[in-house]
Design an enzyme around this catalytic site. Sequence first.
Site, mmCIF file in Angstrom:
data_model
loop_
_atom_site.group_PDB
_atom_site.id
_atom_site.type_symbol
_atom_site.label_atom_id
_atom_site.label_comp_id
_atom_site.label_asym_id
_atom_site.label_seq_id
_atom_site.Cartn_x
_atom_site.Cartn_y
_atom_site.Cartn_z
ATOM 1 N N ASP A 36 -8.752 0.192 2.289
ATOM 2 C CA ASP A 36 -8.740 0.506 0.766
ATOM 3 C C ASP A 36 -10.117 -0.067 0.137
ATOM 4 O O ASP A 36 -10.845 1.367 -0.539
ATOM 5 C CB ASP A 36 -7.921 0.614 0.166
ATOM 6 C CG ASP A 36 -6.805 0.855 0.620
ATOM 7 O OD1 ASP A 36 -6.704 1.550 1.386
ATOM 8 O OD2 ASP A 36 -5.551 0.442 -0.388
ATOM 9 N N THR A 92 -3.477 5.459 -3.728
ATOM 10 C CA THR A 92 -1.770 6.587 -3.225
ATOM 11 C C THR A 92 -0.607 5.844 -3.919
ATOM 12 O O THR A 92 0.418 6.650 -3.792
ATOM 13 C CB THR A 92 -1.884 5.413 -1.820
ATOM 14 O OG1 THR A 92 -2.139 4.371 -2.194
ATOM 15 C CG2 THR A 92 -2.550 5.946 -0.804
ATOM 16 N N THR A 93 -1.158 5.185 -4.220
ATOM 17 C CA THR A 93 0.232 4.777 -5.037
ATOM 18 C C THR A 93 0.832 5.521 -6.441
ATOM 19 O O THR A 93 1.774 5.816 -6.635
ATOM 20 C CB THR A 93 0.621 2.800 -5.611
ATOM 21 O OG1 THR A 93 0.237 2.257 -4.190
ATOM 22 C CG2 THR A 93 2.210 2.479 -6.302
ATOM 23 N N ASP A 112 0.864 -1.454 0.061
ATOM 24 C CA ASP A 112 0.501 -0.211 0.385
ATOM 25 C C ASP A 112 0.899 1.117 0.045
ATOM 26 O O ASP A 112 1.424 1.528 1.453
ATOM 27 C CB ASP A 112 -1.158 0.293 1.722
ATOM 28 C CG ASP A 112 -1.872 0.895 1.666
ATOM 29 O OD1 ASP A 112 -2.020 1.808 0.083
ATOM 30 O OD2 ASP A 112 -2.304 1.659 2.407
#
Length: 559
Positions: free
Chosen positions: A394, A94-95, A61
């Site tokens: 998530d 997020t990545t 994550d």
Amino acid sequence: MMQAPVTVLQANTKRDTGKKAQYGNIMAGKAVADIVRTTLGPRAMLKMLLDANGGIVLTNDGNAILREIDVSHPAAKSIIELSRTQDEEVGDGTTSVIILAGEMLAAAEPFLERNLHPTTIIRGYVRALEDAVKIVDDISFPIDTNDRQQMLNIVNSCIGTKFTMRFGSLIAELALDAVQTITVDHGEGRREIDIKKYAKVEKIPGGAIEDSRVLRGVMFEKDVVVPARMRRKVHNPRILLLDCPLEYKKGENQTNVELMREEDWAALLKMEEEWIQKTCEQIASFKPDLVITEKGLSDLAAHYLVKAGISAIRRLRKTDNNRIARACGATIVSRPDEIRESDIGTGAGLFEVRKIGDEFYTFIVDCKEPKACSVVLRGASKDVLNEVERNLHDAMGVARNVCIDPRLVPGGGAVEMAVSRGLSERANSGAVEGAEQGPYRGVGQALEVVPRTLAQNCGANVIRTLTKLRAKHAEEPGCTFGIDGNSGQIVDMKQLGVWEPYQVKVQTIKTSVEAATLLLRIDDIVSGLKKRDKLAPGQSSRPAVDDGENVDSEQMLAE
């Protein structure tokens, strides 16, 4: 006559100006993006991080990785902040935010070398961002949030890149159930879905992951006050929630009482006992089966409650109390004198204390219309549970976004490719003139990093795959072809069923472009400023903690 050089800044100050500062920032952006690049897509690698107190974090994550990393470069810090914002705002992507921001910065490098002014580049970027959002709007389509199968597909495509994908649709179902439980409709199309407050994840090591479930109610790690004499299982309980202590109040500050006779002392003690007895009788008159208080509960009060046949739980967290109130329809009362019949919660179907492993857990479940829930996760070890919890977070974020804004876009890099094609077409048709045209195209090319990374991570031939994908999008404008992250083939995302919430996509693109424009505006980095105020005698000089927000050199306290 020679002029002596004038030094304005202190001798030990380091200062980067102009090009050097800009290139430094671009390098930092690239470096941070490279850390998480391999964690994008279904074939993602895991990162293993040792945190400060020797624990291990295993995750892919983006936010969890960057949260643990200690960075010294100021620009890198602000990029890491992006993933945190993204995580709090939409919960997923997020990545991709980090990778895109790094790529946007890298795209600006050739223009800086050609001596384009940063503001020109930024103008191009901002125009490209506006057009990109328009293109994403055109691709997106609405969805019926009541269609469970479709919702599961969306949440699954979000978890497809995570560790828990091997458990099938288990996590997706947990996330969906949790979000649908805590949704509150305010009418006029407004919905309130507060995951942080009302969907609590309880991790209990042991058991199999398949045993995880969403309770129709809440659970917490507490036992009744007098385990031997209070009931541990009540069907259809009447629940009373307090946030005041059920023990005799001591004076606010030190109280001195002078007593002449021994009987007065006895009278004093008796008054205390009577106060407690009176309070307990007030409570018992409403015939609750369960009393829960956030504060203390003395032995004497417990005794009176036992006599009245009431189970009691004390010192509960405020957040847990709020969840119980939402689940069983009770109101939290601040003073025993003010209890009304309407404050008592009757919505729960079962109150039970169970022993799992070595601990006792209280379950208040089978609620009629719970507006709060607990998600119980079981699993082999702590590390596995932590990772499952991150993935569940998530997934709940994605389910929440779709409920609030029920629009979808295709996943697998299809949107990025379509936007990239759209931007280059607009640039070719002369919609953008002058020096801004280069950076405008640059944004389009930078967006291709998502499909490219997807192809890289599953070991496909990157150049061939991307050329094919580009050709496909050029032939059929508005098609939904992307890269299947498992095989590296080009597939129509509609058939594959990989979707992403519109909100996540737009937030990702906006955040990354805005961050890039912010960092390109920087042309001077001064470090090594001295603290201004002298230390008082006896104070130790702690190093000033810089978390990128203190423009001034006043000391920031570490969190």
